[in-house]
Write an enzyme that holds these catalytic residues in place. Structure first.
Site, PDB file in Angstrom:
ATOM      1  N   HIS A  36       0.817  -1.229   0.000  1.00 52.98           N
ATOM      2  CA  HIS A  36       0.000   0.000   0.000  1.00 52.98           C
ATOM      3  C   HIS A  36       0.845   1.271   0.000  1.00 52.98           C
ATOM      4  O   HIS A  36       0.320   2.367  -0.166  1.00 52.98           O
ATOM      5  CB  HIS A  36      -0.936   0.033   1.214  1.00 52.98           C
ATOM      6  N   HIS A  56      -6.250  -7.321  -0.300  1.00 52.17           N
ATOM      7  CA  HIS A  56      -6.435  -5.896  -0.587  1.00 52.17           C
ATOM      8  C   HIS A  56      -5.670  -5.471  -1.834  1.00 52.17           C
ATOM      9  O   HIS A  56      -4.582  -5.977  -2.095  1.00 52.17           O
ATOM     10  CB  HIS A  56      -5.956  -5.059   0.603  1.00 52.17           C
ATOM     11  N   ASP A  61      -4.447 -13.020   3.543  1.00 54.69           N
ATOM     12  CA  ASP A  61      -5.718 -12.578   4.125  1.00 54.69           C
ATOM     13  C   ASP A  61      -6.927 -12.936   3.261  1.00 54.69           C
ATOM     14  O   ASP A  61      -8.055 -12.550   3.567  1.00 54.69           O
ATOM     15  CB  ASP A  61      -5.699 -11.081   4.481  1.00 54.69           C
ATOM     16  N   ASP A  71      -2.617 -10.562  -2.371  1.00 57.39           N
ATOM     17  CA  ASP A  71      -3.177 -10.145  -1.075  1.00 57.39           C
ATOM     18  C   ASP A  71      -4.673  -9.853  -1.266  1.00 57.39           C
ATOM     19  O   ASP A  71      -5.112  -9.508  -2.364  1.00 57.39           O
ATOM     20  CB  ASP A  71      -2.442  -8.885  -0.595  1.00 57.39           C
TER      21      ASP A  71
END
Ligand code: OKP
Ligand code: ZN
Length: 318
Positions: free
Chosen positions: A135, A171, A258, A169
């Site tokens: 991120h 996200h 995740d 991931d």
């Protein structure tokens, strides 16, 4: 087949207690135990673990602005209690503590050493990065990330050949996407939760394809809540097709766990065994591969997930 693991105990220096979510103070899920859980089982299973000894801030400048790096360094050395910076940050989930700079720098080094190992002829390396990185962009932290570990590794490998980053991931890797958005030497492919309802909310849509000469070198595959292993593996295959067409010399996996069905902040339905299937599909690319740890917060199962994931590479002819 031999798999090299890169790990640094310095990640433990970053251990924030809280994050601000929906205006409330909640416990931080990005905890040191995550990586310890993984490295412990890998040690027991006899994997070779490499620990970098030196950490060079100049490796960060390849991707991050000097002022941004200095800000994190100074903020870390000046603080006793954790705090949420008002500049250089896009959320309230990413606190700075006294050990944040040292841990984040070590994390980037763990990724960079992983890249060096590929350059010296290794075919599969797993860098146990923490804090995660996908991120973070040139001068912006967020989503528990400070320095973009995968991007630093990619920028080092790309001096020798074309690189593809596959982000699995849960996200969207908004930082990595931004860093390479206008480049045609690093292909970014990301499979993640639909940003209409999942963090980081603003990027990760299917129509973000790159800009300028980077147009056509960025691919997003947003997926619905409760995505099943079947649907996930189907989209993964489409993502891998983009990578095949690009024909890279190296692959970097932003390996977030995740997407696991029991993840406390996720929302997909992948089982422990699915991670083996994911890795087996990826290894069909037959590329020198660096897996960089991103998210994954179901601490009690992270050991099993990582073992399942690594076992999927066994079928590879590398
Ligand atoms: C980082 B990585 C729950 C809110 C969580 C931030 C998610 C950051 C994910 N307390 N929002 O991509 O795993
Ligand atoms: Zn994540």
């Amino acid at each position: 087949m031999s798999i090299k693991i890169v790990y640094s105990p310095f990640h433990k220096k970053h251990s924030p207690k809280y994050e601000l979510f929906d205006g409330k103070v909640v416990n931080h899920v990005e905890v040191p135990r995550r990586i310890e859980k993984i490295v412990e089982v890998l040690k027991v299973r006899g994997f070779k673990i490499i620990q970098p000894k030196s950490f060079l801030a100049r490796e960060l400048y390849d991707i991050h602005r000097k002022k941004y790096v200095s800000f994190i360094r100074r903020a870390s050395s000046n603080t006793i209690r954790e705090f949420f910076p008002k500049k250089y940050s896009f959320d309230s989930y990413t606190p700075i503590t006294a050990g944040t700079f040292d841990a984040a720098l070590a994390s980037a080094s763990v990724a960079k050493i992983g890249a060096d190992l590929l350059l010296s002829g290794e075919s599969l390396v797993y860098s146990l990065c923490r804090p995660p990185g996908h991120h973070a962009s040139f001068r912006m932290m967020g989503g528990y990330c400070y320095f973009n570990n995968a991007a630093i590794a990619a920028n080092s490998l790309v001096k020798t050949g074309k690189v593809s980053i596959l982000d699995i991931d849960f996200h969207h890797g908004n930082g990595t996407q931004e860093i390479f958005y206008e480049r045609d030497d690093v292909l970014f492919v990301s499979i993640h939760a639909d940003p209409r309802w999942a963090f980081p909310y603003s990027t990760g849509f299917g129509n973000e394809r790159g800009l300028g000469k980077g147009r056509g070198y960025n691919f997003n595959f947003p997926l619905p809540l409760k995505t099943t292993p079947d649907l996930y593996l189907k989209r993964l295959n489409q993502g891998l097709e983009k990578i095949r067409r690009f024909g890279p010399n190296f692959l970097i996996i932003s390996a977030g766990f995740d997407t696991y069905l029991k993840d406390p902040i996720g929302g997909f339905g992948l089982s422990i065994n699915t991670f083996k299937n994911v890795a087996a599909q990826i290894s069909s690319l037959n590329l020198p591969t660096l897996a960089v740890q991103e998210g994954g917060y179901c601490v009690k199962d992270l050991d099993k997930i990582s073992l399942s994931f690594l076992s999927g590479f066994d079928s590879s002819p590398l």
